[in-house]
Design an enzyme around this catalytic site. Structure first.
Site, PDB file in Angstrom:
ATOM      1  N   SER A 277       0.871  -1.193   0.000  1.00  0.00           N
ATOM      2  CA  SER A 277       0.000   0.000   0.000  1.00  0.00           C
ATOM      3  C   SER A 277       0.896   1.228   0.000  1.00  0.00           C
ATOM      4  CB  SER A 277      -0.875   0.018   1.256  1.00  0.00           C
ATOM      5  OG  SER A 277      -0.099   0.399   2.384  1.00  0.00           O
ATOM      6  N   ASP A 278       0.311   2.401  -0.202  1.00  0.00           N
ATOM      7  CA  ASP A 278       1.077   3.606   0.066  1.00  0.00           C
ATOM      8  C   ASP A 278       0.956   3.894   1.572  1.00  0.00           C
ATOM      9  OD1 ASP A 278       2.654   5.845  -0.152  1.00  0.00           O
ATOM     10  OD2 ASP A 278       1.618   6.674  -1.877  1.00  0.00           O
ATOM     11  N   TRP A 279       1.657   4.911   2.018  1.00  0.00           N
ATOM     12  CA  TRP A 279       1.727   5.231   3.455  1.00  0.00           C
ATOM     13  C   TRP A 279       0.309   5.418   4.032  1.00  0.00           C
ATOM     14  CZ3 TRP A 279       5.984   5.679   6.711  1.00  0.00           C
ATOM     15  CH2 TRP A 279       5.733   6.276   7.960  1.00  0.00           C
ATOM     16  N   GLU A 280      -0.108   4.465   4.860  1.00  0.00           N
ATOM     17  CA  GLU A 280      -1.434   4.505   5.502  1.00  0.00           C
ATOM     18  C   GLU A 280      -2.597   4.530   4.521  1.00  0.00           C
ATOM     19  OE1 GLU A 280      -1.611   7.595   8.505  1.00  0.00           O
ATOM     20  OE2 GLU A 280      -0.649   6.209   9.914  1.00  0.00           O
TER      21      GLU A 280
END
Ligand code: BGC
Length: 746
Positions: A277-280
Site C-alpha cells: 500500500s502507500d503510506w497509511e
C-alpha cells in the site's frame, strides 16, 4: 555463410533454452522452499509477512514473534543488522526482513529529478544512474526502493510531476523500464541489486486540477491507453513490487481497487511480485468514505489484492479475526505470503541477510559524481538561444555576472525527495563557473536569497554586477520545496519577484542567459522575451554546477528534450501533444485571423474552433522540444512499404545531417497517427525515439521498427486492437512536426 547463420541461430536458441531452463529450475526450487515454509507458519506468522513499519527502534519483540515483514526508513546499518539478527536467529522460522527506503533519484550522490532524467531521452544513461543508486543504497543496507514513479501526468500544477517522467506513456515506459533494470540488475540476489517498486498504481498523475491525492475520473479506455502502459511495461521488466496509489479512480480508491490490483495486474498481466500500500493508504479507505472502519478497510484492501500494508495497522489488527470467522479465506492469506516470500528468496535474503558496508565502494566517489554530472548534462534543455549567445567563450569574457536565487543554492539544486542527499556534497553553478573562468572574472550578486522572496533589497547590487559584466548568468526558478508530494501550485509562474528582477537586469542591456531550475514547467513567456537564452535545468542534483557549466561553456552541446508540454499560461492545462482533433480543430489560419480583424468585429468574424480567444491553441514549447548548439536537417523520411498486414513490422527511416559546426547528440522522434478509428485517435502519438551522436558535418541514417501491434488502442469492449486503415507518420526533432509519411494496414 548460410551455414554460419544457421549455426548462430542454433547457438542462440540453445542459450535461450538453457537460460529459460535455468530460470524454471530456480523458480521451482524457490516454490519448494516457499511451500515448505508456509506449511510451518502459524496464521500470526503469515499475517506478520504482510506488515511493514517505520524504523527499527522498538521492533525487536515484534520481529522475534515473526510479526513484521519489512522496515522502512531505517538506514543505520548497525540497527538493521541487529534487528535482522533477531529475525534470523530468534524468530521461530528465521524469515528475514526487507529494509526499504525512498531512493528516488540517487542516494547520497543525487541525480537529476526523474523529470530531468526523462529530459535526457537516454534510457541507457538513466539505467546506469539507477544501478549507481542501488549500489550506494545497498551500502546502507537498503534493499528495496519505492521507485520508479511511472505516473503519466499532463498537469504541471501537480507537485509530483517532478518525480515522474512526464506526459507520455512511451517515454515514461522507456524510463521506467530502464530504472527498474538498473535497480534490480541481472538478478535480484545480486550484490548491488535493489528491489524496485512501480508506483503509484494507478492514474495518480491524473488528479483533478493538479491537486495531490485528489479525485481521478478517467474513462477505462483512456486509463488503459495512457496511464497503464508504463505499469504493464514494468511487469514485463519484472519489477518485483507495485505500490497502490492514494487516489480514487472512478469512485474506487486504488488501494481497495479489485479491478486494478487483481483483474488487471494479476489476471491480465500475470504479475508475480507483491503489492504494497502507500503510506497509511489502507486506513485512508475510511477517510475516502469507501470503508466503514479500519476493519472494513483491511477487508476491502486485502481482498482487492493489496498484499502488504505500509504504516497503518489495519491488517495486523483485523486480518486474523476475519480469517477465524471465515470472512477472509486462509488460502488468500497464503497467496499473499507466497508472493512476498518468493521475492525474499529471489533477493537472496535468506542466504545474505546482513549488510557489510565495507563490501561496497565509497558513496559519492568520483565515478558516481561523474555519472551524475553526465546525466545532469544531458537533462538540460535549451529553449532559446538568440543570436547564438551560447555557448559562452570563456576567453572572450572579461567579467561575468552570476545573479539569481538558484546560482548558489546547494540544497535546492537537489530537488524533491532527497532523504539521503546532503547539500554539503553539492557543487553549485557559482562554484563551477568560478572554476571555469577564474574567480576574479565572476561577480556574484544573487539579487534575491530565495525564489519566493518579496524582498528587493538585493536588486541594486545585482544590477550593478550586470552593468560591470559582459554577460549575465541568471539562475532563476523554484526552490526544491515548491514541487514534490503535496506541493502543488495553482500558479506556476516564476515565484516571488523574479520577473521583476529579470526586467531590472534587462534594462542594463547586457545579454542575459537564464538557467531555470524547477520541478515542473513554469510559465514566464512574457519575461522570457527579455532573455537572450534559456537553459531549462530542472533540479539537476549534486553535480548541477559542473553540468550546467559544461553546457554553458560549450564543453558539450545541450541534447535534452522536453518530456512534457510547456503551457503559455496555467489556464491552458491540461495541454498535451497527443490531443484529439475534435470536430472543430483550431489552426494557425483560424487563430491568426483574429489578429487581422479589429477587436470590435472579433466575436462575429472569428472561426468557431477549439482555441482560446486570448491564448490560442498552442503551447509555449511543445513536447519533445529542445535546441542544440548545432543544427540538424531531416530528410528522406520514409516508410519501407505502403501497405502492411496486421502482424507485420513497419520499417521507417530518416536521414539526419548535422549541418552545423558542433558535434552533438540529437533525439530523433517518430510520431504516428491512426486516421480513423472505432474510437477517435489522438492527432499524433510518440511511437519510438533514438538518441544519436552525429559529428559536425556527418549524417546518420536512423531507422525504426514498429510492430503493427503497438499501434493499437482499447476499443469499446476494452479489447486492445490495431485496426486496419490509413495511417500517417512523421519523424523529426519534436512533436510539432508534419506527418507526411503515409501507410496502410490491411
Ligand atoms: C508516498 C510514496 C512513498 C511513501 C513512503 C508516501 O507518502 O506517496 O511515494 O513511497 O510515502 O515514503
Amino acid at each position: 555463410m548460410k551455414k554460419l547463420i544457421h549455426l548462430l541461430l542454433v547457438l542462440t536458441l540453445f542459450q535461450f533454452t538453457c537460460s529459460t531452463e535455468k530460470t524454471n529450475n530456480q523458480q521451482a526450487a524457490i516454490d519448494t522452499r516457499v511451500n515448505a515454509l508456509i506449511k510451518q507458519m502459524t496464521l500470526d506468522e503469515k499475517i506478520g509477512q504482510l506488515i511493514q513499519k517505520n524504523g527499527a527502534a522498538g521492533m525487536d519483540s515484534l520481529v522475534r514473534a515473526g510479526a513484521l515483514s519489512s522496515v522502512l526508513n531505517e538506514i543505520d546499518v548497525l540497527a538493521q543488522n541487529q534487528l535482522q539478527r533477531v529475525a534470523m536467529e530468534e524468530s521461530r522460522l528465521g524469515i528475514p526482513l526487507i529494509f526499504a527506503r525512498d531512493v528516488i533519484h540517487g542516494f547520497n550522490t543525487v541525480l537529476p529529478i526523474p523529470l530531468g532524467q526523462a529530459a535526457t531521452w537516454n534510457p541507457d544513461l538513466v539505467k546506469e544512474g539507477a544501478a549507481m543508486s542501488a549500489t550506494e543504497a545497498r551500502s546502507s543496507g537498503i534493499r528495496w526502493t519505492f521507485s520508479p514513479m511511472i505516473d503519466v501526468t499532463r498537469d504541471p500544477r501537480w507537485g509530483r510531476i517532478a518525480e515522474g517522467y512526464g506526459e507520455d506513456p512511451v517515454l515514461t515506459s522507456a524510463m521506467g523500464v530502464a530504472t527498474i533494470k538498473g535497480y534490480q540488475g541481472e538478478e535480484l540476489s545480486g550484490k548491488n541489486s535493489m528491489l524496485a517498486c512501480a508506483k503509484h498504481f494507478a492514474a495518480y498523475g491524473a488528479a483533478e486540477a493538479g491537486r495531490d491525492y485528489h479525485t481521478v475520473a478517467v474513462p477505462e479506455n483512456e486509463l488503459r491507453d495512457v496511464y497503464l502502459p508504463p505499469f504493464k511495461a514494468a511487469v514485463e521488466a519484472e519489477a518485483g513490487t507495485f505500490m497502490a496509489a492514494f487516489n480514487e479512480i472512478n469512485g474506487i480508491p486504488a488501494t481497495g481497487n479489485k479491478f486494478l490490483l487483481s483483474k488487471v495486474l494479476r489476471d491480465e498481466w500475470n504479475f508475480k511480485g507483491f503489492v504494497v500500500s502507500d503510506w497509511e493508504s489502507v486506513r485512508q479507505l475510511v477517510v475516502h468514505g469507501y470503508a466503514h472502519d479500519n476493519k472494513d478497510a483491511a477487508y476491502k484492501s486485502f481482498t482487492a489484492g493489496c498484499d502488504m500494508e505500509m504504516a497503518s495497522t489495519c491488517y495486523e489488527t483485523y486480518l486474523k479475526e476475519m480469517v477465524n470467522s471465515g470472512v477472509v479465506g486462509e488460502e488468500l492469506i497464503n497467496e499473499a505470503v507466497r508472493d512476498i516470500l518468493t521475492i525474499k528468496f529471489k533477493m537472496g535474503l535468506f542466504e545474505n541477510p546482513y549488510t557489510n558496508p565495507d563490501d561496497y565502494p565509497a558513496v559519492l566517489n568520483d565515478e558516481h559524481k561523474q555519472l551524475s554530472r553526465n546525466i545532469a548534462r544531458e537533462s538540460l534543455v535549451l529553449l532559446k538561444n538568440e543570436s547564438a549567445v551560447l555557448p559562452l567563450k570563456k576567453d572572450n569574457i572579461r567579467k561575468v555576472a552570476v545573479i539569481g536565487p538558484l546560482a548558489d543554492a546547494p540544497h535546492d539544486q537537489l530537488g524533491t525527495w532527497i532523504f539521503d542527499g546532503n547539500k554539503a556534497n553539492s557543487t553549485t553553478p557559482l562554484q563551477a563557473i568560478q572554476d571555469y573562468c577564474g574567480k576574479d572574472k565572476v561577480i556574484y550578486a544573487p539579487g534575491m536569497d530565495i525564489s519566493r522572496t518579496m524582498n528587493r533589497t538585493g536588486f541594486a547590487k545585482a544590477i550593478d554586477a550586470a552593468k560591470q559584466s559582459d554577460v549575465v548568468l541568471l539562475f532563476i526558478g523554484e526552490e526544491s520545496i515548491l514541487s514534490g508530494e503535496s506541493h502543488c501550485r495553482a500558479d506556476i509562474s516564476l515565484p516571488g519577484l523574479q520577473e521583476e528582477l529579470i526586467t531590472e537586469i534587462a534594462k542594463t542591456g547586457k545579454p542575459i542567459v537564464a538557467v531555470v531550475m524547477a520541478g515542473r514547467p513554469l510559465t514566464f513567456e512574457e519575461s522570457a522575451k527579455e532573455l537572450d537564452a534559456i537553459l531549462y535545468a530542472w533540479h539537476p542534483g549534486t553535480m548541477a554546477g559542473p553540468a550546467v557549466a559544461d553546457v554553458l561553456f560549450g564543453q558539450e552541446s545541450p541534447s535534452g528534450k522536453l518530456p512534457v508540454t510547456f503551457p503559455r499560461t496555467v489556464g491552458q492545462i491540461p495541454i498535451y501533444y497527443a490531443q484529439k482533433n475534435s470536430g472543430k480543430p483550431a489552426s494557425d489560419e483560424t487563430w491568426e485571423r483574429m489578429y487581422e480583424i479589429p477587436p470590435e468585429a472579433f466575436q462575429l468574424s472569428v472561426g468557431n474552433t477549439n482555441h482560446y480567444i486570448d491564448y490560442g491553441f498552442k503551447p509555449w514549447f511543445p513536447f519533445g522540444y529542445g535546441l542544440s548548439y548545432t543544427s540538424f536537417e531531416y530528410s528522406n523520411q520514409k516508410v519501407e512499404k505502403a501497405v502492411y498486414n496486421l502482424g507485420d513490422t513497419i520499417k521507417f527511416s530518416v536521414t539526419v545531417v548535422n549541418t552545423g559546426k558542433t558535434d552533438a547528440k540529437e533525439v530523433v522522434q517518430l510520431y504516428v497517427r491512426d486516421l480513423v478509428g472505432s474510437r477517435t485517435r489522438p492527432v499524433k502519438q510518440l511511437e519510438d525515439f533514438k538518441k544519436v551522436f552525429i559529428a559536425a558535418g556527418d549524417s546518420a541514417e536512423v531507422d525504426f521498427s514498429v510492430p503493427t501491434n503497438s499501434l493499437g488502442f482499447h476499443d469499446q469492449e476494452m479489447n486492445y486492437v490495431t485496426e486496419s486503415g490509413d495511417f500517417l507518420a512523421g519523424i523529426g526533432s519534436n512533436s510539432d512536426l508534419e506527418l507526411n509519411i503515409q501507410f496502410t494496414i490491411k
